[in-house]
Design an enzyme around this catalytic site. Structure first.
Site, PDB file in Angstrom:
ATOM      1  N   ARG A 121     -12.190  34.959  16.436  1.00 49.07           N
ATOM      2  CA  ARG A 121     -11.709  33.890  17.342  1.00 49.07           C
ATOM      3  C   ARG A 121     -11.201  32.656  16.610  1.00 49.07           C
ATOM      4  NH1 ARG A 121     -16.287  35.895  19.745  1.00 49.07           N
ATOM      5  NH2 ARG A 121     -15.815  37.261  21.486  1.00 49.07           N
ATOM      6  N   LYS A 143       3.211  27.506  13.724  1.00 49.07           N
ATOM      7  CA  LYS A 143       3.650  28.656  14.523  1.00 49.07           C
ATOM      8  C   LYS A 143       3.329  29.910  13.732  1.00 49.07           C
ATOM      9  CE  LYS A 143       7.465  26.980  17.396  1.00 49.07           C
ATOM     10  NZ  LYS A 143       8.918  27.096  17.658  1.00 49.07           N
ATOM     11  N   GLU A 185      18.166  26.131   6.728  1.00 50.79           N
ATOM     12  CA  GLU A 185      17.125  25.357   7.429  1.00 50.79           C
ATOM     13  C   GLU A 185      17.048  23.938   6.863  1.00 50.79           C
ATOM     14  OE1 GLU A 185      15.812  26.563  10.088  1.00 50.79           O
ATOM     15  OE2 GLU A 185      15.697  28.751   9.885  1.00 50.79           O
ATOM     16  N   LYS A 227      10.279  17.740   9.586  1.00 53.04           N
ATOM     17  CA  LYS A 227       9.584  18.698  10.457  1.00 53.04           C
ATOM     18  C   LYS A 227       8.228  18.139  10.893  1.00 53.04           C
ATOM     19  CE  LYS A 227       8.285  23.287  11.567  1.00 53.04           C
ATOM     20  NZ  LYS A 227       8.447  24.724  11.396  1.00 53.04           N
ATOM     21  N   GLU A 237       5.607  22.637  21.333  1.00 53.36           N
ATOM     22  CA  GLU A 237       6.988  22.774  21.841  1.00 53.36           C
ATOM     23  C   GLU A 237       7.080  22.640  23.356  1.00 53.36           C
ATOM     24  OE1 GLU A 237       9.392  25.546  19.559  1.00 53.36           O
ATOM     25  OE2 GLU A 237      10.648  25.872  21.327  1.00 53.36           O
ATOM     26  N   ARG A 241      10.145  19.481  20.168  1.00 53.69           N
ATOM     27  CA  ARG A 241      10.108  20.435  19.049  1.00 53.69           C
ATOM     28  C   ARG A 241      11.263  21.442  19.121  1.00 53.69           C
ATOM     29  NH1 ARG A 241       4.946  23.359  16.075  1.00 53.69           N
ATOM     30  NH2 ARG A 241       6.216  24.660  14.686  1.00 53.69           N
ATOM     31  N   ASN A 245      15.255  24.169  16.787  1.00 53.04           N
ATOM     32  CA  ASN A 245      15.929  25.453  16.999  1.00 53.04           C
ATOM     33  C   ASN A 245      17.452  25.312  17.031  1.00 53.04           C
ATOM     34  OD1 ASN A 245      13.438  26.788  17.234  1.00 53.04           O
ATOM     35  ND2 ASN A 245      13.272  26.164  19.374  1.00 53.04           N
ATOM     36  N   HIS A 248      19.670  28.348  16.679  1.00 56.82           N
ATOM     37  CA  HIS A 248      18.829  29.545  16.763  1.00 56.82           C
ATOM     38  C   HIS A 248      19.174  30.442  17.954  1.00 56.82           C
ATOM     39  CE1 HIS A 248      16.688  27.641  13.558  1.00 56.82           C
ATOM     40  NE2 HIS A 248      15.737  28.549  13.538  1.00 56.82           N
ATOM     41  N   HIS A 252      19.840  33.899  16.748  1.00 50.99           N
ATOM     42  CA  HIS A 252      18.981  35.027  17.136  1.00 50.99           C
ATOM     43  C   HIS A 252      19.810  36.112  17.812  1.00 50.99           C
ATOM     44  CE1 HIS A 252      14.895  32.708  17.123  1.00 50.99           C
ATOM     45  NE2 HIS A 252      15.273  33.110  15.928  1.00 50.99           N
ATOM     46  N   HIS A 265      18.068  35.854   8.355  1.00 53.33           N
ATOM     47  CA  HIS A 265      17.850  34.854   9.403  1.00 53.33           C
ATOM     48  C   HIS A 265      18.651  33.572   9.125  1.00 53.33           C
ATOM     49  CE1 HIS A 265      15.645  32.481  12.367  1.00 53.33           C
ATOM     50  NE2 HIS A 265      15.347  31.600  11.425  1.00 53.33           N
TER      51      HIS A 265
HETATM   52  P1  NAD Z   1      10.410  36.856   3.709  1.00 48.27           P
HETATM   53  O1  NAD Z   1       9.039  36.415   3.876  1.00 48.27           O
HETATM   54  O2  NAD Z   1      10.752  38.235   4.142  1.00 48.27           O
HETATM   55  O3  NAD Z   1      10.841  36.681   2.180  1.00 48.27           O
HETATM   56  C1  NAD Z   1      12.137  37.051   1.782  1.00 48.27           C
HETATM   57  C2  NAD Z   1      12.105  38.010   0.588  1.00 48.27           C
HETATM   58  O4  NAD Z   1      11.826  37.282  -0.593  1.00 48.27           O
HETATM   59  C3  NAD Z   1      11.038  39.075   0.682  1.00 48.27           C
HETATM   60  O5  NAD Z   1      11.529  40.269   0.132  1.00 48.27           O
HETATM   61  C4  NAD Z   1       9.922  38.509  -0.192  1.00 48.27           C
HETATM   62  O6  NAD Z   1       9.055  39.509  -0.699  1.00 48.27           O
HETATM   63  C5  NAD Z   1      10.722  37.864  -1.279  1.00 48.27           C
HETATM   64  N1  NAD Z   1      10.074  36.762  -1.968  1.00 48.27           N
HETATM   65  C6  NAD Z   1       9.314  35.776  -1.428  1.00 48.27           C
HETATM   66  N2  NAD Z   1       9.034  34.854  -2.343  1.00 48.27           N
HETATM   67  C7  NAD Z   1       9.606  35.259  -3.498  1.00 48.27           C
HETATM   68  C8  NAD Z   1       9.683  34.706  -4.795  1.00 48.27           C
HETATM   69  N3  NAD Z   1       9.159  33.511  -5.069  1.00 48.27           N
HETATM   70  N4  NAD Z   1      10.346  35.405  -5.729  1.00 48.27           N
HETATM   71  C9  NAD Z   1      10.943  36.589  -5.452  1.00 48.27           C
HETATM   72  N5  NAD Z   1      10.939  37.147  -4.231  1.00 48.27           N
HETATM   73  C10 NAD Z   1      10.270  36.482  -3.270  1.00 48.27           C
HETATM   74  O7  NAD Z   1      11.442  35.887   4.461  1.00 48.27           O
HETATM   75  P2  NAD Z   1      11.473  34.310   4.715  1.00 48.27           P
HETATM   76  O8  NAD Z   1      12.897  33.972   4.820  1.00 48.27           O
HETATM   77  O9  NAD Z   1      10.608  33.565   3.784  1.00 48.27           O
HETATM   78  O10 NAD Z   1      10.794  34.184   6.156  1.00 48.27           O
HETATM   79  C11 NAD Z   1      11.360  34.789   7.284  1.00 48.27           C
HETATM   80  C12 NAD Z   1      10.262  34.907   8.325  1.00 48.27           C
HETATM   81  O11 NAD Z   1       9.814  33.590   8.659  1.00 48.27           O
HETATM   82  C13 NAD Z   1      10.727  35.554   9.619  1.00 48.27           C
HETATM   83  O12 NAD Z   1       9.771  36.512  10.008  1.00 48.27           O
HETATM   84  C14 NAD Z   1      10.755  34.396  10.609  1.00 48.27           C
HETATM   85  O13 NAD Z   1      10.470  34.810  11.932  1.00 48.27           O
HETATM   86  C15 NAD Z   1       9.685  33.505  10.066  1.00 48.27           C
HETATM   87  N6  NAD Z   1       9.844  32.078  10.414  1.00 48.27           N
HETATM   88  C16 NAD Z   1       8.769  31.440  10.937  1.00 48.27           C
HETATM   89  C17 NAD Z   1       8.854  30.103  11.248  1.00 48.27           C
HETATM   90  C18 NAD Z   1       7.646  29.387  11.773  1.00 48.27           C
HETATM   91  O14 NAD Z   1       7.762  28.228  12.194  1.00 48.27           O
HETATM   92  N7  NAD Z   1       6.482  29.994  11.731  1.00 48.27           N
HETATM   93  C19 NAD Z   1      10.038  29.395  11.025  1.00 48.27           C
HETATM   94  C20 NAD Z   1      11.129  30.075  10.477  1.00 48.27           C
HETATM   95  C21 NAD Z   1      11.011  31.423  10.166  1.00 48.27           C
HETATM   96  N1  GLY Z   2      10.922  26.858  13.200  1.00 46.96           N
HETATM   97  C1  GLY Z   2      10.871  26.137  14.429  1.00 46.96           C
HETATM   98  C2  GLY Z   2       9.564  25.502  14.697  1.00 46.96           C
HETATM   99  O1  GLY Z   2       8.686  25.507  13.870  1.00 46.96           O
HETATM  100  O2  GLY Z   2       9.381  24.993  15.762  1.00 46.96           O
END
Ligand code: NAD
Ligand code: GLY
Length: 364
Positions: A121, A143, A185, A227, A237, A241, A245, A248, A252, A265
């Site tokens: 939990r 998030k 971003e 942020k 949000e 917030r 987006n 987005h 998306h 992305h």
């Molecule tokens: P990811 O986590 O898939 O990383 C991208 C690639 O880079 C992967 O292959 C990873 O293994 C590799 N990698 C990571 N760090 C590395 C490093 N230092 N050296 C070499 N390779 C490395 O992608 P991302 O772009 O970091 O994140 C995308 C995800 O984030 C999506 O799932 C998206 O929905 C999520 N997201 C969440 C929020 C939020 O607010 N929580 C905001 C934006 C995106």
């Molecule tokens: N990435 C959008 C948010 O965190 O709200």
């Protein structure tokens, strides 16, 4: 090292930003709950950074330092993988005062955060983001989520980390395309709320592309500051917030129509931000000059400024209508009234949206 704070009363936490912070992990000792930790990483990041992280955690006098290496990729961001985290925690008898540590990009951060939100939990977690996107966006703000076959990030929770450690040195091993996707971003913050930062980006794109550590630290700090300010005012949000987006809803839709296969992305968000800026000009809210600045900066980061020509208006509309940002049946968009000024609206001329979705050029 620079330290910023996300101000959320009793859930406030620091974001540590600097070069080489993975070599100074004693800074997280005060943020570890209890005496157990589980570091969650993936098969790409683990060979680069996990051993060093675990070795340092072992010097902190904890009872146990466990680690779990997951498969790499957005397609593994699901409940099956989540269950692997729960299994690792249960097999190693982690109790309610354990701390999870996410070592990786947004996929690892989102999954580990959601596992922490659910396990017994809710337990503590720490973000150690290793992609630019994760350092400026996903690790900050709480998030967390996994994907469902019917929708991206549809199963999740708001769960804030105890701290975020962004080591700019980890970005040196990031593939070029992933790095540029993260810049989308970064540019977003300039566009939505920080005209001075946008100007700085116009003047400093080359050092950023060269991954100059000072430029990176500044850009990450400015992004996180923007942020944190928004999250501090609207954690879950309910309104403001949503400006985070920008681009987005269009982006998306691009990702959905492509089946998450072709563009990253950040690439989809880049084209989506230009589409939002273009619609803002059509609606008379943004000057053509500011639109051109937005497009030029995004282009200078090596990011796409138009959506794939293969996506039709009807495909866009179908994908946009299932986006989370749709409220009460209408499409809600984040648009711009200037560089550094975003607003949210569902009140716009639908014919003008059609022009943007059809890729008609602006006649300026
Ligand atoms: P990811 O986590 O898939 O990383 C991208 C690639 O880079 C992967 O292959 C990873 O293994 C590799 N990698 C990571 N760090 C590395 C490093 N230092 N050296 C070499 N390779 C490395 O992608 P991302 O772009 O970091 O994140 C995308 C995800 O984030 C999506 O799932 C998206 O929905 C999520 N997201 C969440 C929020 C939020 O607010 N929580 C905001 C934006 C995106
Ligand atoms: N990435 C959008 C948010 O965190 O709200």
């Amino acid at each position: 090292m620079n330290t910023l704070y996300v101000e959320l009363e009793e859930r406030s936490y620091p974001i540590y930003i600097g070069e080489g912070l993975l070599g100074q992990l004693d800074i997280i000792k005060q943020h570890i709950n209890g005496r157990q930790v589980l570091v969650v990483s993936n098969e790409t990041i683990a060979p680069l950074y996990l051993e060093n992280v675990v070795l340092q955690l072992e010097t902190l006098g904890l009872e146990s330092v466990d680690s779990l290496v997951l498969r790499d990729g957005e397609r593994y961001k699901n409940t099956d993988t989540l269950n692997l985290i729960f299994t690792a925690l249960l097999e190693s008898r982690h109790n309610r005062s354990t701390t999870l540590i996410a070592l990786g990009g947004g996929v690892i951060g989102d999954m580990t955060g959601f596992a922490a939100a659910c396990y017994q939990r809710g337990v503590a977690f720490i973000q150690i983001p290793t992609t630019l996107l994760a350092q400026v966006d996903s690790s900050v703000g709480g998030k967390t989520a996994v994907n469902h076959p019917l929708g991206k990030n549809m199963i999740g929770a708001f769960h804030q980390p105890n701290c975020v450690v962004a080591d700019t040195a980890t970005l040196r091993t990031l593939p070029e395309r992933e790095f540029r996707a993260g810049l989308a971003e970064v540019i977003k913050y300039g566009l939505i709320s920080d005209a001075a930062f946008f100007e700085w980006l116009e003047a400093n794109m080359q050092p950023l592309l060269d991954r100059d550590s000072k430029a990176l630290a500044y850009a990450i700090e400015a992004s996180c500051r923007n942020k944190a300010k928004v999250v501090g005012q609207d954690e879950t949000e309910r309104g403001l917030r949503a400006i985070l987006n920008l681009g987005h809803t269009f982006g998306h839709a691009i990702e959905t129509v492509q089946g998450y296969r072709d563009w990253l992305h950040g690439e989809a968000i880049a084209a989506g931000m230009v589409m939002a800026a273009e619609l803002s000009v059509r609606l008379g809210k943004l000057t053509p000059g500011d639109y051109r600045r937005a497009k030029a900066l995004i282009s200078s980061a090596g990011l796409p400024v138009v959506p794939p020509a293969s996506i039709s208006e009807s495909e866009f509309r179908a994908a946009m209508s299932v986006d989370k940002k749709v409220t009460g049946g209408g499409i809600r968009l984040v648009l711009l009234s200037g560089v550094g000024c975003a607003f949210i609206t569902d009140d716009f001329d639908d014919n003008l949206l059609s022009l943007t979705l059809n890729g008609s050029n602006l006649t300026d």
